[in-house]
Design an enzyme around this catalytic site. Structure first.
Site, PDB file in Angstrom:
ATOM      1  N   ARG A  51       0.899  -1.244   0.053  1.00 13.00           N
ATOM      2  CA  ARG A  51      -0.067   0.110  -0.123  1.00 13.00           C
ATOM      3  C   ARG A  51       0.817   1.264  -0.112  1.00 13.00           C
ATOM      4  O   ARG A  51       2.206   1.118   0.029  1.00 13.00           O
ATOM      5  CB  ARG A  51      -0.891  -0.009   1.102  1.00 13.00           C
ATOM      6  CG  ARG A  51      -0.551  -0.499   2.347  1.00 13.00           C
ATOM      7  CD  ARG A  51       0.348   0.175   3.334  1.00 13.00           C
ATOM      8  NE  ARG A  51       0.342   1.724   3.203  1.00 13.00           N
ATOM      9  CZ  ARG A  51       0.951   2.360   3.593  1.00 13.00           C
ATOM     10  NH1 ARG A  51       2.408   1.958   3.507  1.00 13.00           N
ATOM     11  NH2 ARG A  51       0.676   3.603   3.588  1.00 13.00           N
ATOM     12  N   GLY A  52       0.251   2.543  -0.082  1.00  8.52           N
ATOM     13  CA  GLY A  52       1.177   3.736  -0.308  1.00  8.52           C
ATOM     14  C   GLY A  52       1.223   3.968  -1.744  1.00  8.52           C
ATOM     15  O   GLY A  52       1.621   3.089  -2.750  1.00  8.52           O
ATOM     16  N   ALA A  53       0.931   5.226  -2.273  1.00 11.80           N
ATOM     17  CA  ALA A  53       0.717   5.527  -3.668  1.00 11.80           C
ATOM     18  C   ALA A  53       1.847   4.880  -4.480  1.00 11.80           C
ATOM     19  O   ALA A  53       1.715   4.154  -5.635  1.00 11.80           O
ATOM     20  CB  ALA A  53       0.339   6.910  -3.777  1.00 11.80           C
ATOM     21  N   ARG A  91      -7.431  -0.061  -6.599  1.00 15.51           N
ATOM     22  CA  ARG A  91      -7.653   1.006  -5.651  1.00 15.51           C
ATOM     23  C   ARG A  91      -7.603   2.234  -6.523  1.00 15.51           C
ATOM     24  O   ARG A  91      -6.652   2.658  -7.324  1.00 15.51           O
ATOM     25  CB  ARG A  91      -6.215   1.175  -4.661  1.00 15.51           C
ATOM     26  CG  ARG A  91      -6.313  -0.115  -4.026  1.00 15.51           C
ATOM     27  CD  ARG A  91      -5.502   0.018  -2.643  1.00 15.51           C
ATOM     28  NE  ARG A  91      -6.087   0.993  -1.777  1.00 15.51           N
ATOM     29  CZ  ARG A  91      -5.305   1.504  -0.851  1.00 15.51           C
ATOM     30  NH1 ARG A  91      -4.126   1.064  -0.312  1.00 15.51           N
ATOM     31  NH2 ARG A  91      -6.109   2.271   0.397  1.00 15.51           N
ATOM     32  N   GLN A 197      -1.717   2.500   9.939  1.00 15.08           N
ATOM     33  CA  GLN A 197      -0.665   2.621   9.032  1.00 15.08           C
ATOM     34  C   GLN A 197       0.570   3.371   9.821  1.00 15.08           C
ATOM     35  O   GLN A 197       1.657   3.181   9.806  1.00 15.08           O
ATOM     36  CB  GLN A 197      -0.791   3.048   7.618  1.00 15.08           C
ATOM     37  CG  GLN A 197      -1.668   2.439   7.018  1.00 15.08           C
ATOM     38  CD  GLN A 197      -2.816   2.578   6.765  1.00 15.08           C
ATOM     39  OE1 GLN A 197      -3.385   3.046   8.005  1.00 15.08           O
ATOM     40  NE2 GLN A 197      -3.716   2.597   5.697  1.00 15.08           N
ATOM     41  N   ASP A 238      -1.769  10.929  -2.270  1.00 10.57           N
ATOM     42  CA  ASP A 238      -2.266   9.968  -3.150  1.00 10.57           C
ATOM     43  C   ASP A 238      -2.541  10.415  -4.820  1.00 10.57           C
ATOM     44  O   ASP A 238      -2.526   9.909  -5.505  1.00 10.57           O
ATOM     45  CB  ASP A 238      -3.271   9.118  -2.659  1.00 10.57           C
ATOM     46  CG  ASP A 238      -2.863   8.378  -1.632  1.00 10.57           C
ATOM     47  OD1 ASP A 238      -2.545   8.706  -0.402  1.00 10.57           O
ATOM     48  OD2 ASP A 238      -2.424   6.961  -1.991  1.00 10.57           O
ATOM     49  N   ASN A 248      -5.215  12.757   0.322  1.00 12.52           N
ATOM     50  CA  ASN A 248      -4.233  11.778   1.160  1.00 12.52           C
ATOM     51  C   ASN A 248      -5.128  11.019   2.315  1.00 12.52           C
ATOM     52  O   ASN A 248      -6.365  11.073   2.537  1.00 12.52           O
ATOM     53  CB  ASN A 248      -3.088  12.631   1.793  1.00 12.52           C
ATOM     54  CG  ASN A 248      -2.077  11.766   2.601  1.00 12.52           C
ATOM     55  OD1 ASN A 248      -1.778  10.920   1.720  1.00 12.52           O
ATOM     56  ND2 ASN A 248      -1.593  11.872   3.648  1.00 12.52           N
ATOM     57  N   LYS A 249      -4.718  10.296   2.928  1.00 15.79           N
ATOM     58  CA  LYS A 249      -5.123   9.408   4.016  1.00 15.79           C
ATOM     59  C   LYS A 249      -6.137  10.031   4.832  1.00 15.79           C
ATOM     60  O   LYS A 249      -5.955  11.454   5.304  1.00 15.79           O
ATOM     61  CB  LYS A 249      -4.330   8.839   4.976  1.00 15.79           C
ATOM     62  CG  LYS A 249      -4.875   7.764   6.036  1.00 15.79           C
ATOM     63  CD  LYS A 249      -5.556   6.723   5.526  1.00 15.79           C
ATOM     64  CE  LYS A 249      -4.831   5.860   4.564  1.00 15.79           C
ATOM     65  NZ  LYS A 249      -5.803   4.847   3.659  1.00 15.79           N
TER      66      LYS A 249
HETATM   67  O1  MRU Z   1      -4.467   3.352   2.215  1.00 14.33           O
HETATM   68  P1  MRU Z   1      -2.989   3.534   2.105  1.00 14.33           P
HETATM   69  O2  MRU Z   1      -2.094   3.051   3.285  1.00 14.33           O
HETATM   70  O3  MRU Z   1      -2.641   3.035   0.492  1.00 14.33           O
HETATM   71  O4  MRU Z   1      -2.700   5.033   2.241  1.00 14.33           O
HETATM   72  C1  MRU Z   1      -1.555   5.899   2.019  1.00 14.33           C
HETATM   73  C2  MRU Z   1      -1.406   6.922   2.278  1.00 14.33           C
HETATM   74  O5  MRU Z   1      -2.444   7.807   2.486  1.00 14.33           O
HETATM   75  C3  MRU Z   1       0.079   7.770   2.045  1.00 14.33           C
HETATM   76  O6  MRU Z   1      -0.095   8.925   2.879  1.00 14.33           O
HETATM   77  C4  MRU Z   1       0.010   8.236   0.664  1.00 14.33           C
HETATM   78  O7  MRU Z   1      -0.092   6.984  -0.178  1.00 14.33           O
HETATM   79  C5  MRU Z   1       1.347   8.784   0.285  1.00 14.33           C
HETATM   80  S1  MRU Z   1       2.807   7.841   0.925  1.00 14.33           S
HETATM   81  C6  MRU Z   1       3.943   7.737  -0.007  1.00 14.33           C
END
Ligand code: MRU
Length: 344
Positions: A51-53, A91, A197, A238, A248-249
């Site tokens: 996970r993470g963009a 996603r 996370q 993201d 973002n999250k």
């Molecule tokens: O749902 P996730 O864990 O994939 O969400 C991740 C985030 O929101 C991060 O802050 C985002 O991807 C940027 S991190 C490089």
């Protein structure tokens, strides 16, 4: 990234397989997953093993390379198209995913009808995408570290570390570099409900690097802002729009509003693959809504009234007006000019 003294990426290609660190198991177990089909990679992205963009961008790129390597001779193009659509659908909010998958797709198609060559190009393109992403994160970390002064107490949300990227991280890349430069810093880590996370992954990464930090509940940052104990906020993103709005999250917007109320700078760090040059503003971003079980259960344990519904948006939009600057591998820019500057 260093894990238990060894160098890793969050995702990589080895022996005809896509390998990734299982982020659902961390920090309690360190396990590597291996996939030999794009369908398995799509499932791993959906289940958030990765996970993470930027990390899902590279995973999608490798997933499509697997599809190209195994696509039947007579249906190569159709097979690749359907793999592309399936990977991208896993996603919806992080634009890096479609950018990574489409990068491999478009480069591969150029070499049809020479299918042997096309298959090789698919893997080369996926590796190139992942390597570029890692290099950009290293670069933005060095650039962003200049904003962090000795003694700073920094708030971050979710995990924007090496695990969320191919390597180095986004928000955490700047923090890593500042620490390497010998700056004395302290990081407040939002736990980041419902999937934790922050509490699991960011805290794990900071511990591995020996960076002083503490986990706080998502609601506690207001208390530390009020005590004047937060000097700066840095998050990842993201998707970044042309006008500088970002996704973002979930919970990021609240941090930005709180930072503004307390006159604390709020920065967003991202590689170029997080910019959506076709997206005017935050209203055009599709927000992923995840299963209510993530809120109503902690693992197998129920933590909510069973008969109530729960709403679980995974991301929110922070308007450009609340963002002090966007840290990129090409420099630190005002939100409204960032898209233009990274394309120059
Ligand atoms: O749902 P996730 O864990 O994939 O969400 C991740 C985030 O929101 C991060 O802050 C985002 O991807 C940027 S991190 C490089």
């Amino acid at each position: 990234m260093q894990i238990n003294g060894q160098e890793y990426r969050s995702v990589w290609f080895e022996n005809s397989r896509v390998k990734m660190i299982d982020q659902n198991k961390l920090p309690f177990a360190f396990e590597i997953r291996e996939y030999s089909s794009y369908i398995e990679v799509a499932a791993a992205i959906r289940e958030m093993i990765v996970r993470g963009a930027p990390a899902i961008g590279a995973s999608g790129a490798y997933g499509l390379a697997l599809a190209a390597l195994s696509a039947p001779q007579d249906k190569f193009r159709a097979y690749l198209r359907s793999a592309r659509d399936e990977l991208i659908s896993t996603r919806p909010t992080a634009v890096d995913l479609s950018i990574g998958v489409n990068y491999v797709y478009e480069n591969t198609l150029k070499f049809i009808p020479d299918l042997d060559h096309a298959r090789q190009v698919a893997l080369l393109a996926a590796n190139e995408f992942a390597n570029r992403s890692a290099a950009e994160c290293l670069e933005l970390g060095i650039i962003g570290a200049s904003l962090i002064q000795d003694g700073y107490r920094i708030l971050t949300h979710c995990n924007a570390g090496a695990l969320a990227t191919v390597d180095h991280g986004t928000a955490l890349a700047t923090i890593r570099q500042a620490h390497k430069q010998g700056k004395n810093i302290f990081v407040y880590v939002d736990e980041t409900r419902p999937r934790f996370q922050g509490a699991r992954l960011t805290a794990f990464e900071l511990e591995q690097e020996g960076i002083p930090h503490a986990i706080i509940t998502d609601a506690a940052s207001g208390f530390y802002f009020w005590k004047n104990e937060i000097d700066m906020v840095i998050t990842g993103s993201d998707r970044i729009c042309l006008n500088g709005d970002i996704a973002n999250k979930i919970g990021t917007y609240e941090k930005a509003v709180m930072a503004r109320a307390h006159k604390v700078p709020f920065y967003v760090a991202a590689p170029v693959s997080t910019f959506d040059f076709g997206c005017e503003n935050g209203e055009d971003i599709m927000i992923e809504i995840r299963d209510e079980k993530e809120l109503k259960f902690c693992g197998e344990t129920p933590v909510a009234n069973p008969n109530s519904i729960a709403l679980n948006p995974a991301f929110d939009i922070t308007p450009a007006a609340y963002i002090t600057g966007i840290i990129t591998p090409k420099g630190i820019f005002e939100p409204a000019e960032a898209s233009q500057k990274v394309q120059a």
